[in-house]
Design a protein around this motif. Structure first.
Motif, PDB file in Angstrom:
ATOM      1  N   UNK A 151      32.685 -10.349  21.189  1.00  0.00           N
ATOM      2  CA  UNK A 151      32.880  -9.017  20.199  1.00  0.00           C
ATOM      3  C   UNK A 151      32.327  -7.958  21.205  1.00  0.00           C
ATOM      4  N   UNK A 152      32.898  -6.660  21.214  1.00  0.00           N
ATOM      5  CA  UNK A 152      32.400  -5.748  22.143  1.00  0.00           C
ATOM      6  C   UNK A 152      31.957  -4.512  20.907  1.00  0.00           C
ATOM      7  N   UNK A 153      32.344  -4.405  19.810  1.00  0.00           N
ATOM      8  CA  UNK A 153      32.001  -3.266  18.900  1.00  0.00           C
ATOM      9  C   UNK A 153      31.778  -4.289  17.414  1.00  0.00           C
ATOM     10  N   UNK A 154      31.191  -3.553  16.503  1.00  0.00           N
ATOM     11  CA  UNK A 154      30.973  -3.889  15.276  1.00  0.00           C
ATOM     12  C   UNK A 154      30.437  -2.832  14.360  1.00  0.00           C
ATOM     13  N   UNK A 155      30.658  -2.845  13.134  1.00  0.00           N
ATOM     14  CA  UNK A 155      30.149  -1.970  11.988  1.00  0.00           C
ATOM     15  C   UNK A 155      29.657  -2.592  10.703  1.00  0.00           C
ATOM     16  N   UNK A 156      28.859  -2.471  10.063  1.00  0.00           N
ATOM     17  CA  UNK A 156      28.672  -3.028   8.764  1.00  0.00           C
ATOM     18  C   UNK A 156      28.390  -1.743   7.807  1.00  0.00           C
ATOM     19  N   UNK A 157      28.223  -2.087   6.572  1.00  0.00           N
ATOM     20  CA  UNK A 157      27.797  -0.983   5.534  1.00  0.00           C
ATOM     21  C   UNK A 157      26.380  -0.197   5.679  1.00  0.00           C
ATOM     22  N   UNK A 158      26.328   1.100   5.577  1.00  0.00           N
ATOM     23  CA  UNK A 158      25.114   1.470   5.580  1.00  0.00           C
ATOM     24  C   UNK A 158      24.144   0.912   4.590  1.00  0.00           C
ATOM     25  N   UNK A 159      24.520   0.464   3.389  1.00  0.00           N
ATOM     26  CA  UNK A 159      23.716  -0.305   2.390  1.00  0.00           C
ATOM     27  C   UNK A 159      23.319  -1.521   3.261  1.00  0.00           C
ATOM     28  N   UNK A 160      23.900  -2.191   3.748  1.00  0.00           N
ATOM     29  CA  UNK A 160      23.514  -3.691   4.439  1.00  0.00           C
ATOM     30  C   UNK A 160      22.387  -3.214   5.489  1.00  0.00           C
ATOM     31  N   UNK A 196      30.364 -18.533   4.860  1.00  0.00           N
ATOM     32  CA  UNK A 196      29.889 -17.174   5.043  1.00  0.00           C
ATOM     33  C   UNK A 196      31.040 -16.340   5.712  1.00  0.00           C
ATOM     34  N   UNK A 197      31.436 -15.181   5.103  1.00  0.00           N
ATOM     35  CA  UNK A 197      32.208 -14.252   6.054  1.00  0.00           C
ATOM     36  C   UNK A 197      33.944 -14.589   5.835  1.00  0.00           C
ATOM     37  N   UNK A 198      34.175 -15.846   5.432  1.00  0.00           N
ATOM     38  CA  UNK A 198      35.389 -16.221   5.147  1.00  0.00           C
ATOM     39  C   UNK A 198      36.243 -15.394   4.383  1.00  0.00           C
ATOM     40  N   UNK A 199      37.541 -15.197   4.691  1.00  0.00           N
ATOM     41  CA  UNK A 199      38.377 -14.233   4.029  1.00  0.00           C
ATOM     42  C   UNK A 199      38.921 -14.668   2.616  1.00  0.00           C
ATOM     43  N   UNK A 200      38.867 -13.771   1.921  1.00  0.00           N
ATOM     44  CA  UNK A 200      39.359 -13.956   0.404  1.00  0.00           C
ATOM     45  C   UNK A 200      41.141 -13.283   0.499  1.00  0.00           C
ATOM     46  N   UNK A 234      27.970  -6.304   1.358  1.00  0.00           N
ATOM     47  CA  UNK A 234      27.687  -7.421   2.518  1.00  0.00           C
ATOM     48  C   UNK A 234      29.135  -7.780   3.341  1.00  0.00           C
ATOM     49  N   UNK A 235      29.610  -6.971   3.955  1.00  0.00           N
ATOM     50  CA  UNK A 235      30.681  -6.775   4.884  1.00  0.00           C
ATOM     51  C   UNK A 235      30.562  -6.302   6.169  1.00  0.00           C
ATOM     52  N   UNK A 236      31.384  -6.799   6.989  1.00  0.00           N
ATOM     53  CA  UNK A 236      31.375  -6.320   8.546  1.00  0.00           C
ATOM     54  C   UNK A 236      32.781  -6.216   9.180  1.00  0.00           C
ATOM     55  N   UNK A 237      33.006  -5.494   9.849  1.00  0.00           N
ATOM     56  CA  UNK A 237      34.220  -5.394  11.027  1.00  0.00           C
ATOM     57  C   UNK A 237      34.114  -5.743  12.654  1.00  0.00           C
ATOM     58  N   UNK A 247      38.333  -8.386  13.655  1.00  0.00           N
ATOM     59  CA  UNK A 247      38.091  -9.387  12.801  1.00  0.00           C
ATOM     60  C   UNK A 247      37.026  -9.098  11.590  1.00  0.00           C
ATOM     61  N   UNK A 248      37.293  -9.695  10.466  1.00  0.00           N
ATOM     62  CA  UNK A 248      36.661  -9.251   9.185  1.00  0.00           C
ATOM     63  C   UNK A 248      35.724 -10.426   8.938  1.00  0.00           C
ATOM     64  N   UNK A 249      34.476 -10.205   8.586  1.00  0.00           N
ATOM     65  CA  UNK A 249      33.448 -11.147   8.106  1.00  0.00           C
ATOM     66  C   UNK A 249      32.312 -10.379   7.233  1.00  0.00           C
ATOM     67  N   UNK A 250      31.260 -11.372   7.056  1.00  0.00           N
ATOM     68  CA  UNK A 250      30.126 -10.947   6.208  1.00  0.00           C
ATOM     69  C   UNK A 250      29.145 -10.078   7.098  1.00  0.00           C
ATOM     70  N   UNK A 251      28.474  -8.994   6.574  1.00  0.00           N
ATOM     71  CA  UNK A 251      27.579  -8.369   7.180  1.00  0.00           C
ATOM     72  C   UNK A 251      26.283  -9.139   7.847  1.00  0.00           C
ATOM     73  N   UNK A 252      25.888  -9.960   6.808  1.00  0.00           N
ATOM     74  CA  UNK A 252      24.827 -11.025   7.153  1.00  0.00           C
ATOM     75  C   UNK A 252      24.965 -11.797   8.585  1.00  0.00           C
ATOM     76  N   UNK A 253      26.488 -11.972   8.464  1.00  0.00           N
ATOM     77  CA  UNK A 253      26.751 -12.953   9.912  1.00  0.00           C
ATOM     78  C   UNK A 253      26.686 -12.171  11.220  1.00  0.00           C
TER      79      UNK A 253
END
Length: 474
Positions: A316-325, A424-428, A340-343, A266-272
């Motif tokens: 959720x059992x796993x998540x990763x966001x950007x090093x910048x976030x 927030x996090x909604x897909x484009x 500002x993204x996360x998987x 699932x794709x969303x925002x890092x801040x979420x």
């Protein structure tokens, strides 16, 4: 650069018709983004062992991500944790607010110190102190400075919903670099060769026109790749004091290259899902695809889980966001917003089908997408007034512009849209090879005054690296 009306109408028709009927496509890059981000330093790198510049970060292999992303494994939410009461109490996350525009006749702030934006719909008197982690559901939600010509609502519900973070206001009249006299034939240039200068507009286009969000028709069976993401953030912000430490965002089911046809990503925002600098991942992160598909909760109605969550509740059992976030995020309108993204990976019930098989599809992710070929359709569940978080909405926003907090990083995509906190996090989505593909997510947003707009990260090789890592970890 602009596409014909016929092409745009065709692209939007493809998106609106059936996101569910997707053919899984491999992740591919189609034309690198022409930005000067490769030499941008990664703030906070010494503490996290990150490379000193984005160019090196883009070259990270799976082993590099695994060495760095040590906290990607998450404890799944306990079965039954998300009761209807908790779901309804969850505060919508806000996009980051743009910084106040510069007075006429002044220059834009230096790239290293951009004016920080604040949350789009924060309640008065709830600005977090500098450095305090933001709350889930909001793209980066640091203190919200007042934007020129806009005012924060006088009062709001006790626990204001989170909104996507709002982007910095693009200058109305970008300053132009002074013209240089042309070199005379046969004579050397008046100045020695220098590295390319930053764009005179600091990576900002004129702000887009407001586009009104439209509710989608029930049921959402053909749009089941879109849903709501909930997270638990004890001790985060004023909501915790009231016992309301739950937050809500929007998210989209994306394809998993390592598990074709059986994605649980699932794709969303890092801040979420993550507090940003100095913080950690939130707990009890849960995704509900096609939330309220049959309007069981619309209009203040009550319903049981099988009615408002027709495809189940996925922990959720796993998540990763950007090093910048992780290294920089959490402040309003800073450079981290550009990443500002996360998987998130969710877990099916024992022996059950994957998320993709359950909802009937998954959206491929389009990295390094050519900006001039994009026509954006945004999906989300806005929950701050005038919305209530019960309805899936869409903004047909067309070609995105550029919006930047930091000119040395790829400019964010910016579109007109009236969605509020909770989106927030909604897909484009944009059309690639005749099918919908995800190109960004809601991060920043301005939801008062005119124009109203939102911005999302440009998904470059850093995003592709994080995506590839989590795909292979499953």
């Amino acid at each position: 650069m602009s596409s014909s009306g016929r092409t745009t109408r065709s692209a939007r028709a493809v998106l609106g018709a059936s996101v569910l009927a997707l053919t899984l496509l491999g992740t591919s890059a189609c034309g690198p983004d022409n930005s000067s981000a490769d030499s941008a330093a990664v703030a906070g790198a010494p503490d996290l062992g990150l490379p000193s510049n984005l160019d090196d970060l883009k070259k990270w292999k799976f082993e590099d991500w695994e060495k760095w992303a040590k906290d990607y494994a998450l404890p799944a939410a306990t079965k039954g944790f998300w009761t209807l009461e908790k779901l309804l109490q969850a505060k919508p996350d806000e996009p980051i607010a743009p910084p106040a525009p510069q007075p006429a006749g002044t220059q834009a702030p230096a790239p290293a110190q951009p004016s920080p934006p604040g949350p789009a719909t924060s309640a008065p008197g709830t600005k977090p102190p500098a450095g305090q982690p933001t709350q889930p559901g909001h793209p980066t939600t640091p203190a919200a400075p007042k934007a020129s010509g806009t005012q924060q609502p006088a009062s709001q519900a006790p626990a204001p919903p989170k909104q996507p973070s709002q982007p910095p206001v693009a200058p109305q009249q970008p300053s132009q670099a002074p013209a240089q006299p042309p070199a005379q034939p046969g004579q050397p240039s008046a100045q020695p060769a220098q590295p390319p200068a930053q764009p005179a507009d600091n990576g900002n286009d004129p702000l887009p026109k407001t586009v009104n969000a439209q509710p989608l028709q029930h049921p959402y069976t053909k749009l089941a790749v879109h849903g709501k993401l909930f997270a638990d953030a004890p001790g985060a912000g004023p909501a915790a004091a009231a016992g309301l430490n739950h937050a809500q965002c929007s998210a989209t089911v994306v394809a998993d290259p390592a598990h074709p046809g059986k994605s649980n990503l699932v794709w969303t925002a890092g801040h979420c899902v993550h507090q940003g600098k100095g913080g950690s991942f939130y707990s009890n992160i849960t995704f509900i695809p096609a939330f309220n598909s049959n309007a069981a909760l619309s209009g203040g109605k009550q319903a049981d889980e099988s009615q408002y969550a027709p495809f189940g509740i996925w922990g959720a059992t796993q998540a990763v966001t950007s090093p910048q976030w992780k290294a920089e995020g959490g402040k309003t309108g800073d450079a981290a917003t550009h990443y500002d993204f996360a998987i998130v990976r969710v877990k099916p019930a024992d022996g059950a089908k994957s998320l993709e098989e359950t909802v009937g599809g998954a959206v491929p992710v389009w990295f390094n997408a050519p900006r001039d070929q994009l026509s954006i359709s945004e999906y989300g569940y806005p929950a701050a007034p005038p919305y209530d978080g019960m309805e899936l909405n869409r903004c047909e926003s067309g070609k995105p512009g550029r919006l930047s907090y930091e000119p040395t990083r790829p400019p964010m995509l910016v579109i007109g849209c009236t969605m509020t906190a909770g989106s927030s996090g909604g897909g484009w989505l944009a059309v690639k090879d005749g099918k919908p593909a995800l190109v960004s997510n809601v991060s920043v947003g301005k939801h008062t005054g005119d124009p109203m707009y939102q911005a999302g990260p440009y998904l470059d090789d850093v995003a592709a690296g994080a995506y590839d890592f989590l795909s292979k970890k499953g």
